[in-house]
Motif scaffolding. Sequence first.
Motif, PDB file in Angstrom:
ATOM      1  N   ARG A   1      -5.584  16.542   4.045  1.00 26.36           N
ATOM      2  CA  ARG A   1      -5.514  17.011   2.714  1.00 26.36           C
ATOM      3  C   ARG A   1      -5.747  15.879   1.957  1.00 26.36           C
ATOM      4  O   ARG A   1      -4.930  14.869   1.683  1.00 26.36           O
ATOM      5  CB  ARG A   1      -4.268  17.666   2.617  1.00 26.36           C
ATOM      6  CG  ARG A   1      -3.933  18.915   3.274  1.00 26.36           C
ATOM      7  CD  ARG A   1      -2.670  19.681   3.174  1.00 26.36           C
ATOM      8  NE  ARG A   1      -2.389  19.912   1.843  1.00 26.36           N
ATOM      9  CZ  ARG A   1      -1.054  19.789   1.199  1.00 26.36           C
ATOM     10  NH1 ARG A   1       0.068  20.254   2.027  1.00 26.36           N
ATOM     11  NH2 ARG A   1      -1.006  20.382  -0.248  1.00 26.36           N
ATOM     12  N   PRO A   2      -6.904  15.887   1.171  1.00 22.81           N
ATOM     13  CA  PRO A   2      -7.160  14.744   0.417  1.00 22.81           C
ATOM     14  C   PRO A   2      -6.716  14.738  -1.203  1.00 22.81           C
ATOM     15  O   PRO A   2      -6.489  13.717  -1.597  1.00 22.81           O
ATOM     16  CB  PRO A   2      -8.834  14.985   0.153  1.00 22.81           C
ATOM     17  CG  PRO A   2      -8.974  16.382   0.346  1.00 22.81           C
ATOM     18  CD  PRO A   2      -7.750  17.023   1.371  1.00 22.81           C
ATOM     19  N   GLU A   3      -5.865  15.974  -1.254  1.00 20.50           N
ATOM     20  CA  GLU A   3      -5.247  15.870  -2.657  1.00 20.50           C
ATOM     21  C   GLU A   3      -3.750  15.051  -2.675  1.00 20.50           C
ATOM     22  O   GLU A   3      -3.265  14.908  -3.499  1.00 20.50           O
ATOM     23  CB  GLU A   3      -4.907  17.506  -3.132  1.00 20.50           C
ATOM     24  CG  GLU A   3      -3.858  18.151  -2.244  1.00 20.50           C
ATOM     25  CD  GLU A   3      -4.649  19.004  -1.121  1.00 20.50           C
ATOM     26  OE1 GLU A   3      -4.170  19.729  -0.430  1.00 20.50           O
ATOM     27  OE2 GLU A   3      -5.778  18.728  -0.608  1.00 20.50           O
ATOM     28  N   HIS A   4      -3.354  14.611  -1.314  1.00 24.96           N
ATOM     29  CA  HIS A   4      -2.015  13.750  -1.546  1.00 24.96           C
ATOM     30  C   HIS A   4      -2.357  12.576  -2.210  1.00 24.96           C
ATOM     31  O   HIS A   4      -3.436  12.264  -2.487  1.00 24.96           O
ATOM     32  CB  HIS A   4      -1.793  13.379   0.117  1.00 24.96           C
ATOM     33  CG  HIS A   4      -1.086  14.669   0.720  1.00 24.96           C
ATOM     34  ND1 HIS A   4      -0.290  15.262   0.385  1.00 24.96           N
ATOM     35  CD2 HIS A   4      -1.599  15.253   2.137  1.00 24.96           C
ATOM     36  CE1 HIS A   4       0.231  15.978   1.290  1.00 24.96           C
ATOM     37  NE2 HIS A   4      -0.705  15.983   2.271  1.00 24.96           N
ATOM     38  N   ARG A   5      -1.270  11.941  -2.586  1.00 24.88           N
ATOM     39  CA  ARG A   5      -1.287  10.771  -3.232  1.00 24.88           C
ATOM     40  C   ARG A   5      -1.837   9.682  -2.145  1.00 24.88           C
ATOM     41  O   ARG A   5      -1.850   9.786  -0.897  1.00 24.88           O
ATOM     42  CB  ARG A   5       0.218  10.232  -3.671  1.00 24.88           C
ATOM     43  CG  ARG A   5       0.634  11.122  -4.953  1.00 24.88           C
ATOM     44  CD  ARG A   5       1.877  10.392  -5.295  1.00 24.88           C
ATOM     45  NE  ARG A   5       2.696   9.588  -4.470  1.00 24.88           N
ATOM     46  CZ  ARG A   5       3.736   9.098  -4.528  1.00 24.88           C
ATOM     47  NH1 ARG A   5       4.522   9.666  -5.848  1.00 24.88           N
ATOM     48  NH2 ARG A   5       4.500   8.197  -3.869  1.00 24.88           N
ATOM     49  N   ALA A   6      -2.412   8.409  -2.644  1.00 22.42           N
ATOM     50  CA  ALA A   6      -2.876   7.479  -1.728  1.00 22.42           C
ATOM     51  C   ALA A   6      -2.070   6.994  -0.592  1.00 22.42           C
ATOM     52  O   ALA A   6      -2.270   6.814   0.400  1.00 22.42           O
ATOM     53  CB  ALA A   6      -3.488   6.182  -2.596  1.00 22.42           C
ATOM     54  N   ASP A   7      -0.649   6.752  -1.162  1.00 21.74           N
ATOM     55  CA  ASP A   7       0.380   6.280  -0.061  1.00 21.74           C
ATOM     56  C   ASP A   7       0.541   7.257   1.232  1.00 21.74           C
ATOM     57  O   ASP A   7       0.894   6.736   2.254  1.00 21.74           O
ATOM     58  CB  ASP A   7       1.639   6.124  -0.575  1.00 21.74           C
ATOM     59  CG  ASP A   7       2.310   7.222  -1.364  1.00 21.74           C
ATOM     60  OD1 ASP A   7       1.849   8.171  -1.448  1.00 21.74           O
ATOM     61  OD2 ASP A   7       3.631   7.235  -1.634  1.00 21.74           O
TER      62      ASP A   7
ATOM     63  N   TRP B   1       0.810  -1.219   0.006  1.00 19.60           N
ATOM     64  CA  TRP B   1      -0.015   0.210   0.053  1.00 19.60           C
ATOM     65  C   TRP B   1       0.616   1.194   0.101  1.00 19.60           C
ATOM     66  O   TRP B   1       0.294   2.291  -0.083  1.00 19.60           O
ATOM     67  CB  TRP B   1      -0.976  -0.078   1.275  1.00 19.60           C
ATOM     68  CG  TRP B   1      -0.325  -0.151   2.399  1.00 19.60           C
ATOM     69  CD1 TRP B   1      -0.500  -1.204   3.137  1.00 19.60           C
ATOM     70  CD2 TRP B   1       0.302   0.603   3.315  1.00 19.60           C
ATOM     71  NE1 TRP B   1       0.220  -1.321   4.308  1.00 19.60           N
ATOM     72  CE2 TRP B   1       0.843   0.171   4.553  1.00 19.60           C
ATOM     73  CE3 TRP B   1       0.293   1.935   3.175  1.00 19.60           C
ATOM     74  CZ2 TRP B   1       1.234   0.679   5.570  1.00 19.60           C
ATOM     75  CZ3 TRP B   1       1.158   2.626   4.451  1.00 19.60           C
ATOM     76  CH2 TRP B   1       1.425   1.925   5.517  1.00 19.60           C
ATOM     77  N   ALA B   2       2.066   1.152   0.002  1.00 21.68           N
ATOM     78  CA  ALA B   2       2.831   2.253  -0.135  1.00 21.68           C
ATOM     79  C   ALA B   2       4.057   2.153  -0.915  1.00 21.68           C
ATOM     80  O   ALA B   2       4.706   1.119  -1.106  1.00 21.68           O
ATOM     81  CB  ALA B   2       3.424   2.571   1.388  1.00 21.68           C
ATOM     82  N   ASN B   3       4.467   3.099  -1.690  1.00 21.63           N
ATOM     83  CA  ASN B   3       5.598   3.144  -2.638  1.00 21.63           C
ATOM     84  C   ASN B   3       6.929   3.303  -1.842  1.00 21.63           C
ATOM     85  O   ASN B   3       7.633   4.361  -1.930  1.00 21.63           O
ATOM     86  CB  ASN B   3       5.405   4.035  -3.475  1.00 21.63           C
ATOM     87  CG  ASN B   3       6.343   4.113  -4.862  1.00 21.63           C
ATOM     88  OD1 ASN B   3       7.080   3.025  -4.972  1.00 21.63           O
ATOM     89  ND2 ASN B   3       7.002   5.256  -5.429  1.00 21.63           N
ATOM     90  N   VAL B   4       7.098   2.385  -0.843  1.00 21.47           N
ATOM     91  CA  VAL B   4       8.392   2.428  -0.021  1.00 21.47           C
ATOM     92  C   VAL B   4       9.220   1.236  -0.282  1.00 21.47           C
ATOM     93  O   VAL B   4       8.782   0.074   0.197  1.00 21.47           O
ATOM     94  CB  VAL B   4       7.945   2.564   1.342  1.00 21.47           C
ATOM     95  CG1 VAL B   4       9.152   2.683   2.381  1.00 21.47           C
ATOM     96  CG2 VAL B   4       7.166   3.703   1.782  1.00 21.47           C
TER      97      VAL B   4
END
Length: 202
Positions: free
Chosen positions: A90-96, A35-38
Amino acid sequence: MSATRLLVLGVVRGFGRTHGYRVRAELLSWGIDDWANVKPGSIYHALRQLAKDGLLEASEIAHWPGRVDYSVTPAGDEEFFRLLVDALERPEHRADMLSAGLALMPALPRGRAVAALSTRLGVLEAQRAVLRRESAGACAEGTPAHLGELWAMRVRYADLGVEWTRDLLERVASGGYEMAGERELTFGMPGAWRALAEPFVK
């Protein structure tokens, strides 16, 4: 790198003092690869960069060559909460970024989490209202029927975002999930990362 910074600061903060391999293992146990680009390498890079930025204190272990332990500085604690609140508001963030915020949300006192989610809900509702007006206008101007599906899809996603955020807000406000300051936790124990250090009261 903000999601990685938030996650790494949160885990180091939770353990109090720890090393890179333990941070990596903890985050992988949360399923961040789904779920995260990590990436594992980015965790070690983030640790070094956060130390360089003065947000983590790095200590070499004399009897263990090559090992460096990290702890969060006061500036790092402040940055952690700034990133965490921002991720939820802030909803404009990326999903991660939202995913990282949700993973670390219990580090906030309940009232602060409710405030952040309330802000998010207000923004989403305003965005949905604008989208509905634009959609109605486009249809009234004779947009081809199949292109109307694009507007319908966007409105449906906006509805989903509002409904999910409202449900989460209600669960948190009504006592769902343990939040910071509500229970004594021990360093290194499961969940301890979420409630250590002084409660956040801004």
